[in-house]
Scaffold this motif. Structure first.
Motif, PDB file in Angstrom:
ATOM      1  N   ASP A 297       0.899  -1.319   0.022  1.00  0.00           N
ATOM      2  CA  ASP A 297       0.119   0.059   0.002  1.00  0.00           C
ATOM      3  C   ASP A 297       0.867   1.253   0.149  1.00  0.00           C
ATOM      4  O   ASP A 297       2.008   1.201   0.106  1.00  0.00           O
ATOM      5  CB  ASP A 297      -1.043  -0.088   1.253  1.00  0.00           C
ATOM      6  CG  ASP A 297      -1.977  -1.006   1.252  1.00  0.00           C
ATOM      7  OD1 ASP A 297      -2.499  -1.361   0.069  1.00  0.00           O
ATOM      8  OD2 ASP A 297      -2.391  -1.669   2.193  1.00  0.00           O
TER       9      ASP A 297
ATOM     10  N   ARG B  18      -0.040  -0.794  -4.601  1.00  0.00           N
ATOM     11  CA  ARG B  18      -1.389  -0.831  -4.775  1.00  0.00           C
ATOM     12  C   ARG B  18      -2.170   0.252  -5.022  1.00  0.00           C
ATOM     13  O   ARG B  18      -1.869   1.372  -4.404  1.00  0.00           O
ATOM     14  CB  ARG B  18      -1.999  -1.699  -3.737  1.00  0.00           C
ATOM     15  CG  ARG B  18      -1.450  -3.116  -3.475  1.00  0.00           C
ATOM     16  CD  ARG B  18      -1.672  -3.812  -2.162  1.00  0.00           C
ATOM     17  NE  ARG B  18      -3.180  -3.624  -1.659  1.00  0.00           N
ATOM     18  CZ  ARG B  18      -4.039  -4.377  -1.916  1.00  0.00           C
ATOM     19  NH1 ARG B  18      -3.951  -5.412  -2.768  1.00  0.00           N
ATOM     20  NH2 ARG B  18      -5.140  -4.416  -1.378  1.00  0.00           N
TER      21      ARG B  18
ATOM     22  N   ALA C 259      -6.872  -0.541  -1.244  1.00  0.00           N
ATOM     23  CA  ALA C 259      -6.312  -0.451   0.137  1.00  0.00           C
ATOM     24  C   ALA C 259      -7.473  -0.972   0.934  1.00  0.00           C
ATOM     25  O   ALA C 259      -7.200  -0.990   2.130  1.00  0.00           O
ATOM     26  CB  ALA C 259      -5.723   0.879   0.260  1.00  0.00           C
TER      27      ALA C 259
END
Length: 139
Positions: free
Chosen positions: A12, A44, A49
């Motif tokens: 993330d 990502r 997320a």
């Protein structure tokens, strides 16, 4: 696809380890990918997320490269810069009045708007022609 089945590790935005950056971040650091043979991880997207168990397949995901394998960006030679300037001049010069603009002209029209339909062109959109060369011979 489950995140555990992904081919590359995924991070993330707030969890990217040191030494991994995107191509855009490399460009901002004046570096090129160099010896990177491909991405080593995936950044990502924001939507994924919220779903930590799923692998990110969206086109907004980013690919992460290693900074230590990057190389300094090459600077173009003078001949390459001249070639690029000639190519841009061909796209920015009106075919009828031969004036060069700061923007690329429409290929569909083949000329500037003033030559096409008489719409006046603002003088700030035109490039100033270089001053003619003055020959100074030694006497």
């Amino acid at each position: 696809m489950l995140r555990s089945d992904a081919a590359l590790p995924e991070f993330d935005r707030s969890t990217v380890p040191e030494g991994l950056v995107t191509r855009r971040q490399l460009r901002d650091m004046q570096l090129s990918p160099g010896d990177n043979e491909g991405p080593v991880a995936i950044l990502r997207c924001r939507l994924c997320a919220t779903r930590p168990q799923w692998s990110c397949r969206h086109p907004t995901r980013g690919f992460l490269l290693r900074v230590d394998m990057a190389k300094p960006r090459r600077t173009p030679t003078l001949a390459q810069e001249w070639a690029l300037d000639r190519a841009m001049a061909a796209r920015q010069t009106c075919g009828q009045c031969k004036r060069r603009f700061y923007i690329c002209l429409s290929k569909k029209l083949g000329c500037c708007l003033e030559c096409f339909d008489g719409t006046p062109v603002h003088p700030s959109s035109l490039m100033a022609l270089p001053a003619p060369a003055v020959h100074r011979l030694a006497a």
